[in-house]
Scaffold this motif. Structure first.
Motif, PDB file in Angstrom:
ATOM      1  N   LEU A 170     -19.191 -30.368 -31.212  1.00 21.29           N
ATOM      2  CA  LEU A 170     -20.427 -30.592 -30.335  1.00 21.29           C
ATOM      3  C   LEU A 170     -21.259 -31.842 -31.180  1.00 21.29           C
ATOM      4  O   LEU A 170     -22.002 -32.685 -30.488  1.00 21.29           O
ATOM      5  CB  LEU A 170     -21.424 -29.631 -30.445  1.00 21.29           C
ATOM      6  N   LYS A 171     -21.250 -31.797 -32.515  1.00 22.35           N
ATOM      7  CA  LYS A 171     -21.857 -32.895 -33.221  1.00 22.35           C
ATOM      8  C   LYS A 171     -21.824 -34.419 -32.735  1.00 22.35           C
ATOM      9  O   LYS A 171     -22.551 -35.030 -32.812  1.00 22.35           O
ATOM     10  CB  LYS A 171     -21.644 -32.780 -34.882  1.00 22.35           C
ATOM     11  N   ASP A 172     -20.576 -34.641 -32.449  1.00 22.08           N
ATOM     12  CA  ASP A 172     -20.263 -36.010 -32.152  1.00 22.08           C
ATOM     13  C   ASP A 172     -20.074 -36.079 -30.616  1.00 22.08           C
ATOM     14  O   ASP A 172     -19.795 -37.257 -30.081  1.00 22.08           O
ATOM     15  CB  ASP A 172     -18.812 -36.433 -32.615  1.00 22.08           C
ATOM     16  N   ALA A 173     -20.478 -35.128 -29.616  1.00 16.41           N
ATOM     17  CA  ALA A 173     -20.086 -35.184 -28.254  1.00 16.41           C
ATOM     18  C   ALA A 173     -21.091 -35.817 -27.692  1.00 16.41           C
ATOM     19  O   ALA A 173     -22.547 -35.640 -28.148  1.00 16.41           O
ATOM     20  CB  ALA A 173     -19.924 -33.644 -27.630  1.00 16.41           C
ATOM     21  N   PRO A 174     -21.191 -36.674 -26.491  1.00 22.07           N
ATOM     22  CA  PRO A 174     -22.261 -37.366 -25.714  1.00 22.07           C
ATOM     23  C   PRO A 174     -23.077 -36.165 -25.410  1.00 22.07           C
ATOM     24  O   PRO A 174     -22.731 -34.852 -24.957  1.00 22.07           O
ATOM     25  CB  PRO A 174     -21.536 -38.081 -24.644  1.00 22.07           C
ATOM     26  N   GLU A 175     -24.460 -36.485 -25.114  1.00 19.23           N
ATOM     27  CA  GLU A 175     -25.329 -35.551 -24.447  1.00 19.23           C
ATOM     28  C   GLU A 175     -24.816 -35.191 -23.182  1.00 19.23           C
ATOM     29  O   GLU A 175     -24.909 -33.810 -22.871  1.00 19.23           O
ATOM     30  CB  GLU A 175     -26.605 -35.862 -24.381  1.00 19.23           C
ATOM     31  N   GLU A 176     -24.207 -35.812 -22.480  1.00 18.79           N
ATOM     32  CA  GLU A 176     -23.976 -35.415 -20.805  1.00 18.79           C
ATOM     33  C   GLU A 176     -23.010 -34.332 -21.010  1.00 18.79           C
ATOM     34  O   GLU A 176     -22.664 -33.376 -20.395  1.00 18.79           O
ATOM     35  CB  GLU A 176     -23.785 -36.517 -20.048  1.00 18.79           C
ATOM     36  N   LYS A 177     -21.933 -34.539 -21.983  1.00 17.11           N
ATOM     37  CA  LYS A 177     -20.851 -33.373 -22.107  1.00 17.11           C
ATOM     38  C   LYS A 177     -21.579 -32.070 -22.658  1.00 17.11           C
ATOM     39  O   LYS A 177     -21.189 -30.999 -22.129  1.00 17.11           O
ATOM     40  CB  LYS A 177     -19.898 -33.871 -23.156  1.00 17.11           C
ATOM     41  N   ILE A 178     -22.576 -32.244 -23.445  1.00 13.63           N
ATOM     42  CA  ILE A 178     -23.278 -30.757 -24.216  1.00 13.63           C
ATOM     43  C   ILE A 178     -23.976 -30.261 -22.860  1.00 13.63           C
ATOM     44  O   ILE A 178     -23.689 -28.994 -22.702  1.00 13.63           O
ATOM     45  CB  ILE A 178     -23.979 -31.359 -25.384  1.00 13.63           C
ATOM     46  N   ASP A 179     -24.610 -31.179 -22.182  1.00  8.02           N
ATOM     47  CA  ASP A 179     -25.344 -30.446 -21.009  1.00  8.02           C
ATOM     48  C   ASP A 179     -24.334 -29.903 -19.969  1.00  8.02           C
ATOM     49  O   ASP A 179     -24.575 -28.832 -19.635  1.00  8.02           O
ATOM     50  CB  ASP A 179     -26.060 -31.708 -20.081  1.00  8.02           C
ATOM     51  N   GLU A 180     -23.091 -30.406 -19.656  1.00  4.46           N
ATOM     52  CA  GLU A 180     -22.086 -29.761 -19.010  1.00  4.46           C
ATOM     53  C   GLU A 180     -21.558 -28.598 -19.558  1.00  4.46           C
ATOM     54  O   GLU A 180     -21.361 -27.434 -18.762  1.00  4.46           O
ATOM     55  CB  GLU A 180     -20.898 -30.819 -18.805  1.00  4.46           C
ATOM     56  N   LEU A 181     -21.474 -28.511 -20.955  1.00  2.00           N
ATOM     57  CA  LEU A 181     -20.913 -27.343 -21.546  1.00  2.00           C
ATOM     58  C   LEU A 181     -22.004 -26.267 -21.278  1.00  2.00           C
ATOM     59  O   LEU A 181     -21.559 -24.889 -21.093  1.00  2.00           O
ATOM     60  CB  LEU A 181     -20.685 -27.631 -23.017  1.00  2.00           C
ATOM     61  N   ILE A 182     -23.254 -26.449 -21.469  1.00  2.00           N
ATOM     62  CA  ILE A 182     -24.258 -25.491 -21.443  1.00  2.00           C
ATOM     63  C   ILE A 182     -24.438 -24.765 -19.826  1.00  2.00           C
ATOM     64  O   ILE A 182     -24.347 -23.908 -19.565  1.00  2.00           O
ATOM     65  CB  ILE A 182     -25.791 -25.998 -21.594  1.00  2.00           C
ATOM     66  N   GLN A 183     -24.225 -25.832 -19.131  1.00  2.00           N
ATOM     67  CA  GLN A 183     -24.054 -25.376 -17.537  1.00  2.00           C
ATOM     68  C   GLN A 183     -22.882 -24.284 -17.109  1.00  2.00           C
ATOM     69  O   GLN A 183     -22.999 -23.275 -16.677  1.00  2.00           O
ATOM     70  CB  GLN A 183     -24.065 -26.374 -16.545  1.00  2.00           C
ATOM     71  N   PHE A 184     -21.673 -24.650 -17.779  1.00  2.00           N
ATOM     72  CA  PHE A 184     -20.660 -23.766 -17.745  1.00  2.00           C
ATOM     73  C   PHE A 184     -20.629 -22.956 -18.571  1.00  2.00           C
ATOM     74  O   PHE A 184     -20.432 -21.469 -17.939  1.00  2.00           O
ATOM     75  CB  PHE A 184     -19.191 -24.614 -18.278  1.00  2.00           C
TER      76      PHE A 184
END
Length: 54
Positions: free
Chosen positions: A29-43
């Protein structure tokens, strides 16, 4: 929450943060783009709600 209860939850938090699986997740997660982190939170919210309703 009493001070003793707070200490216990703090210990549990550190145990989880030191868990190798948790460390791997945070490393990724440290290097992931913010939109992917947001998608992971939604999932993750979807998964939690799916099992909450069963």
């Amino acid at each position: 929450m009493t001070e003793k209860e707070h200490e216990g939850s703090n210990d549990d938090m550190w145990k989880e943060l030191l868990n190798p699986k948790t460390q791997l997740l945070f490393k990724d997660l440290k290097d992931a783009p913010e939109e992917k982190i947001d998608e992971l939170i939604q999932f993750w919210d979807f998964i939690k709600n799916r099992y909450k309703n069963n």
